[in-house]
Design a protein around this motif. Structure first.
Motif, PDB file in Angstrom:
ATOM      1  N   TYR A 125       0.790  -1.271  -0.018  1.00 39.61           N
ATOM      2  CA  TYR A 125      -0.103   0.167  -0.073  1.00 39.61           C
ATOM      3  C   TYR A 125       0.809   1.416  -0.012  1.00 39.61           C
ATOM      4  O   TYR A 125       0.230   2.204   0.408  1.00 39.61           O
ATOM      5  CB  TYR A 125      -0.944   0.058   1.257  1.00 39.61           C
ATOM      6  CG  TYR A 125      -0.533  -0.122   2.490  1.00 39.61           C
ATOM      7  CD1 TYR A 125       0.488   0.725   3.091  1.00 39.61           C
ATOM      8  CD2 TYR A 125      -0.977  -1.243   3.356  1.00 39.61           C
ATOM      9  CE1 TYR A 125       0.960   0.473   4.464  1.00 39.61           C
ATOM     10  CE2 TYR A 125      -0.205  -1.549   4.682  1.00 39.61           C
ATOM     11  CZ  TYR A 125       0.680  -0.375   5.128  1.00 39.61           C
ATOM     12  OH  TYR A 125       1.260  -0.706   6.183  1.00 39.61           O
ATOM     13  N   VAL A 126       2.051   1.182  -0.098  1.00 34.34           N
ATOM     14  CA  VAL A 126       3.200   2.309   0.108  1.00 34.34           C
ATOM     15  C   VAL A 126       2.923   2.861  -1.413  1.00 34.34           C
ATOM     16  O   VAL A 126       3.183   2.240  -2.629  1.00 34.34           O
ATOM     17  CB  VAL A 126       4.475   2.194   0.313  1.00 34.34           C
ATOM     18  CG1 VAL A 126       5.109   3.524   0.204  1.00 34.34           C
ATOM     19  CG2 VAL A 126       4.204   1.613   1.880  1.00 34.34           C
ATOM     20  N   ASP A 150      -0.460   5.962  -6.106  1.00 34.52           N
ATOM     21  CA  ASP A 150      -1.195   6.413  -4.803  1.00 34.52           C
ATOM     22  C   ASP A 150      -1.325   5.377  -3.744  1.00 34.52           C
ATOM     23  O   ASP A 150      -1.806   5.704  -2.822  1.00 34.52           O
ATOM     24  CB  ASP A 150      -2.672   7.000  -5.237  1.00 34.52           C
ATOM     25  CG  ASP A 150      -3.632   5.751  -5.780  1.00 34.52           C
ATOM     26  OD1 ASP A 150      -3.154   4.739  -5.978  1.00 34.52           O
ATOM     27  OD2 ASP A 150      -4.831   6.055  -6.103  1.00 34.52           O
ATOM     28  N   GLY A 151      -0.718   4.298  -3.961  1.00 32.98           N
ATOM     29  CA  GLY A 151      -0.708   3.213  -2.923  1.00 32.98           C
ATOM     30  C   GLY A 151      -2.055   2.359  -2.959  1.00 32.98           C
ATOM     31  O   GLY A 151      -1.957   1.619  -2.095  1.00 32.98           O
ATOM     32  N   ILE A 155      -5.768  -2.275  -3.150  1.00 30.87           N
ATOM     33  CA  ILE A 155      -6.677  -2.060  -2.078  1.00 30.87           C
ATOM     34  C   ILE A 155      -8.210  -2.046  -2.873  1.00 30.87           C
ATOM     35  O   ILE A 155      -9.031  -2.569  -2.483  1.00 30.87           O
ATOM     36  CB  ILE A 155      -6.420  -0.930  -1.245  1.00 30.87           C
ATOM     37  CG1 ILE A 155      -5.299  -1.407  -0.288  1.00 30.87           C
ATOM     38  CG2 ILE A 155      -7.806  -0.391  -0.385  1.00 30.87           C
ATOM     39  CD1 ILE A 155      -5.095  -0.283   0.638  1.00 30.87           C
ATOM     40  N   ARG A 156      -7.901  -1.179  -3.863  1.00 31.63           N
ATOM     41  CA  ARG A 156      -9.432  -1.052  -4.626  1.00 31.63           C
ATOM     42  C   ARG A 156      -9.921  -2.424  -5.186  1.00 31.63           C
ATOM     43  O   ARG A 156     -11.021  -2.767  -4.808  1.00 31.63           O
ATOM     44  CB  ARG A 156      -9.178   0.093  -5.850  1.00 31.63           C
ATOM     45  CG  ARG A 156      -8.825   1.205  -5.722  1.00 31.63           C
ATOM     46  CD  ARG A 156      -8.960   2.114  -7.127  1.00 31.63           C
ATOM     47  NE  ARG A 156      -8.643   3.680  -6.679  1.00 31.63           N
ATOM     48  CZ  ARG A 156      -7.343   4.034  -6.831  1.00 31.63           C
ATOM     49  NH1 ARG A 156      -6.309   3.382  -6.955  1.00 31.63           N
ATOM     50  NH2 ARG A 156      -7.176   5.547  -6.279  1.00 31.63           N
ATOM     51  N   PRO A 157      -9.014  -3.459  -6.031  1.00 26.88           N
ATOM     52  CA  PRO A 157      -9.761  -4.584  -6.316  1.00 26.88           C
ATOM     53  C   PRO A 157     -10.028  -5.668  -4.850  1.00 26.88           C
ATOM     54  O   PRO A 157     -10.863  -6.403  -5.095  1.00 26.88           O
ATOM     55  CB  PRO A 157      -8.675  -5.192  -7.184  1.00 26.88           C
ATOM     56  CG  PRO A 157      -7.584  -4.470  -6.944  1.00 26.88           C
ATOM     57  CD  PRO A 157      -7.929  -3.184  -6.606  1.00 26.88           C
ATOM     58  N   ASP A 177      -1.816   2.653   4.107  1.00 22.24           N
ATOM     59  CA  ASP A 177      -0.747   3.502   4.221  1.00 22.24           C
ATOM     60  C   ASP A 177      -1.301   4.712   5.304  1.00 22.24           C
ATOM     61  O   ASP A 177      -2.622   4.884   5.504  1.00 22.24           O
ATOM     62  CB  ASP A 177      -0.248   4.178   3.038  1.00 22.24           C
ATOM     63  CG  ASP A 177       0.710   5.178   3.350  1.00 22.24           C
ATOM     64  OD1 ASP A 177       1.872   4.586   3.538  1.00 22.24           O
ATOM     65  OD2 ASP A 177       0.811   6.380   3.096  1.00 22.24           O
ATOM     66  N   ASP A 178      -0.383   5.355   5.966  1.00 21.79           N
ATOM     67  CA  ASP A 178      -0.940   6.473   6.985  1.00 21.79           C
ATOM     68  C   ASP A 178      -1.528   7.756   6.196  1.00 21.79           C
ATOM     69  O   ASP A 178      -1.925   8.617   6.755  1.00 21.79           O
ATOM     70  CB  ASP A 178       0.235   6.854   8.017  1.00 21.79           C
ATOM     71  CG  ASP A 178       1.276   7.373   7.506  1.00 21.79           C
ATOM     72  OD1 ASP A 178       1.402   7.587   6.441  1.00 21.79           O
ATOM     73  OD2 ASP A 178       2.396   7.438   8.124  1.00 21.79           O
TER      74      ASP A 178
END
Length: 226
Positions: A125-126, A150-151, A155-157, A177-178
């Protein structure tokens, strides 16, 4: 250090790690702990981007009688996942099922669509180009750390896959990511299949993982077709 000693602690476990697999971090223990408080004995749980198996094996260690699937695509990480799974089964934990596959592929575990009680994920996710500490840059696999400009490329899929896998009322937790404390909850809301959306901080007070529940009364396409 974990590569030098060949293991990494995670909650109540000691997991084998080395070249080719992401070393589990203390931040991820928070996501696993959140899940353990909600998962009931006998539940079906899916760990996407399983890596060393940290989340999957923690659930199998702490919740009796669960059916856990750990999905990983990396040929370098899979031997570590299988090694840890075999070691924990030999120690008496509930065995987990290791699945080789791409978590963004709708066909992965499609036979479970609409039936899973919890989906958990610590994905890469970075954002690409972000500077990371030397231990990460020099030793963790690039594909286990970075995920597009955008990291959020994984995560989207993963959100879509979780929505398909979960039964109504099933829970989803994903580390991020933070910089994603607003973005991940927004993606969950935009998908339209989740409720009870929250974001949680790590021990340093930084946004670290998002959680949600599959909307009740909204079946997946797979279940509707049946």
């Amino acid at each position: 250090m974990q590569h030098l000693v060949g293991s990494a602690g995670f909650r109540h476990l000691e997991l084998a790690v080395g070249p080719g697999v992401f070393v589990p971090r203390p931040e991820t223990e928070l996501l696993a702990g959140w899940a353990v408080t909600l998962i009931t004995p006998g539940a079906t749980v899916v760990d996407l981007c399983a890596g060393s198996g940290a989340i999957a094996l923690a659930v199998a260690n702490e919740v009796p009688g669960v059916r856990v699937y750990a999905v990983e695509r990396s040929p370098a990480a899979l031997p570590w996942l299988r090694r840890n799974a075999e070691a924990r089964a030999a120690a008496g934990d509930t065995p987990i099922r290791v699945v080789e596959g791409d978590v963004t592929d709708p066909a992965v575990l499609a036979d479970l669509d609409g039936t899973v009680d919890a989906v958990l994920c610590n994905p890469p996710y970075v954002p690409a180009g972000v500077a990371v500490p030397a231990d990460v840059a020099d030793h963790d696999p690039y594909d286990a750390v970075f995920a597009g400009a955008d990291g959020l490329a994984v995560i989207r899929p993963v959100i879509a896959r979780a929505a398909a896998l979960l039964r109504p009322g099933g829970v989803f937790g994903v580390e991020h990511d933070d910089s994603h404390g607003t973005a991940v909850p927004a993606l969950l809301r935009a998908h339209g299949s989740f409720t009870d959306i929250e974001d949680h901080q790590d021990l340093a007070g930084r946004p670290r993982y998002g959680t949600a529940a599959r909307s009740r009364g909204v079946a997946s396409e797979h279940r509707r077709e049946r």
